[in-house]
Structures are given as C-alpha cells and as structure tokens.
Design an enzyme around this catalytic site. Structure first.
Site, PDB file in Angstrom:
ATOM      1  N   LYS A 143       0.814  -1.210   0.000  1.00 46.33           N
ATOM      2  CA  LYS A 143       0.000   0.000   0.000  1.00 46.33           C
ATOM      3  C   LYS A 143       0.857   1.274   0.000  1.00 46.33           C
ATOM      4  O   LYS A 143       2.072   1.209   0.207  1.00 46.33           O
ATOM      5  CB  LYS A 143      -0.922  -0.016   1.213  1.00 46.33           C
ATOM      6  N   TYR A 171     -12.761  -2.739  -3.330  1.00 48.28           N
ATOM      7  CA  TYR A 171     -13.403  -2.695  -2.009  1.00 48.28           C
ATOM      8  C   TYR A 171     -14.919  -2.596  -2.117  1.00 48.28           C
ATOM      9  O   TYR A 171     -15.570  -1.948  -1.302  1.00 48.28           O
ATOM     10  CB  TYR A 171     -12.860  -1.514  -1.204  1.00 48.28           C
ATOM     11  N   THR A 183      -5.085  -7.371  11.257  1.00 42.33           N
ATOM     12  CA  THR A 183      -5.307  -6.165  10.457  1.00 42.33           C
ATOM     13  C   THR A 183      -4.710  -4.929  11.105  1.00 42.33           C
ATOM     14  O   THR A 183      -4.067  -4.121  10.446  1.00 42.33           O
ATOM     15  CB  THR A 183      -6.819  -5.960  10.215  1.00 42.33           C
ATOM     16  N   ASN A 210      -1.732  -0.258   7.290  1.00 38.28           N
ATOM     17  CA  ASN A 210      -1.180  -1.539   7.717  1.00 38.28           C
ATOM     18  C   ASN A 210      -0.309  -2.187   6.652  1.00 38.28           C
ATOM     19  O   ASN A 210      -0.108  -3.382   6.646  1.00 38.28           O
ATOM     20  CB  ASN A 210      -2.290  -2.472   8.194  1.00 38.28           C
ATOM     21  N   HIS A 212      -1.996  -5.365   1.660  1.00 38.34           N
ATOM     22  CA  HIS A 212      -3.265  -6.083   1.500  1.00 38.34           C
ATOM     23  C   HIS A 212      -2.939  -7.485   1.022  1.00 38.34           C
ATOM     24  O   HIS A 212      -2.071  -7.678   0.164  1.00 38.34           O
ATOM     25  CB  HIS A 212      -4.153  -5.400   0.447  1.00 38.34           C
ATOM     26  N   GLU A 223      -9.550 -10.543  -7.321  1.00 36.44           N
ATOM     27  CA  GLU A 223      -8.616  -9.419  -7.172  1.00 36.44           C
ATOM     28  C   GLU A 223      -7.471  -9.487  -8.182  1.00 36.44           C
ATOM     29  O   GLU A 223      -7.079  -8.463  -8.736  1.00 36.44           O
ATOM     30  CB  GLU A 223      -8.079  -9.379  -5.746  1.00 36.44           C
TER      31      GLU A 223
END
Length: 153
Positions: A9, A49, A91, A112, A115, A126
């Site tokens: 991310k 999402y 998470t 975090n 993913h 995905e």
C-alpha cells in the site's frame, strides 16, 4: 499451488519498506508470478473494495489507497492465501504479533502496509482486477526442490 494478490500500500511504498517485505515473501518460499507499480484510481478502489463502498468510513479508505503508488503482486505457493495472511498478522498493526509484517512495521489499523486476499475466490477476483492473464508468468525457480518436497506440489 495457490495464487494470491498482495498490494504493498501507499504507506509501505512511501516508507520504503517494499524490499524488506518482498524479501520476507521470497524467504518463505513464495514465488512472484506478477508484479507492477501503479496508482489505484477511485474507480479501481470501488471495484476492489466493493463490499465496503457503502460504509461510512469508505471515503477515508479510498483517499488512502489512491493517495500514492502501490506495488501489486501475485504470489504463488502451497496454501499461499493463508500463508500470506499469517505472515501479515492481524489487520491492526497494534494487535499484530511481533514477527509478522504488521507486527514489526505497523502501528495503525488502516495504514497496515500490505493487502492480502482473504480467500481463494477473493484472490481470483482481485488478481483479475490488477493483472491481465498474459501478465502472469509461469515460473518454477531452480531452488524449489530445496524449499519443499516433491510430493508437496
């Protein structure tokens, strides 16, 4: 063999942790079969999402995930989905165990770092959002016999 999607991310990219995290996956014996740096658009974020779009906190998530480049990758290996999720940890980085990626590098629920797909169906969906079939490279590293027994394939 299973395949799973990972996204390093924007916080991971900005903090220059990509190499350390990629190294962990490789050291575990997982094989990268696709990888690219990209900027997630609001449209792609909504597809990725989709189950969260109507939630009150979604705009913050979209702002975060579209706020900088991400490194998308496809990892392949035995039980890859669960192995990656175990390596990531809880998470929230505040609750993730030491030794996990989030436990070692994150102190946030949202920021975090990585993913990972949460199941085989999610992984297939995905991967299709981020990669065309021809972008996936079939490759068996020569070190494979030293990582797992032949009957584990």
């Amino acid at each position: 063999m299973q395949r799973t999607l990972i996204l390093l991310k924007p916080d991971c990219v900005q903090r220059r942790l990509m190499g350390q995290i990629i190294s962990r996956f490789e050291a575990k014996g997982l094989n990268f079969v696709a990888m690219k740096l990209l900027q997630i658009t609001p449209e792609l974020a909504k597809q990725h999402y989709a189950e969260h779009v109507e939630k009150g906190w979604y705009p913050t998530l979209e702002e975060f995930i579209t706020g900088g480049p991400v490194l998308a990758g496809v990892l392949e290996g035995l039980e890859a989905v669960q192995v990656v999720r175990d390596m990531l940890g809880a998470t929230s980085g505040l609750k993730a165990a030491p030794g996990t990626i989030r436990g070692d590098f994150s102190s946030s629920r949202q920021m975090n770092l990585v993913h990972g797909s949460d199941g085989e169906e999610a992984a297939a969906r995905e991967i299709g959002l981020y990669f065309k079939p021809e972008e996936l490279v079939a490759n068996t590293p020569t070190i494979t016999p030293w990582i797992r027994a032949a009957d584990e394939a």
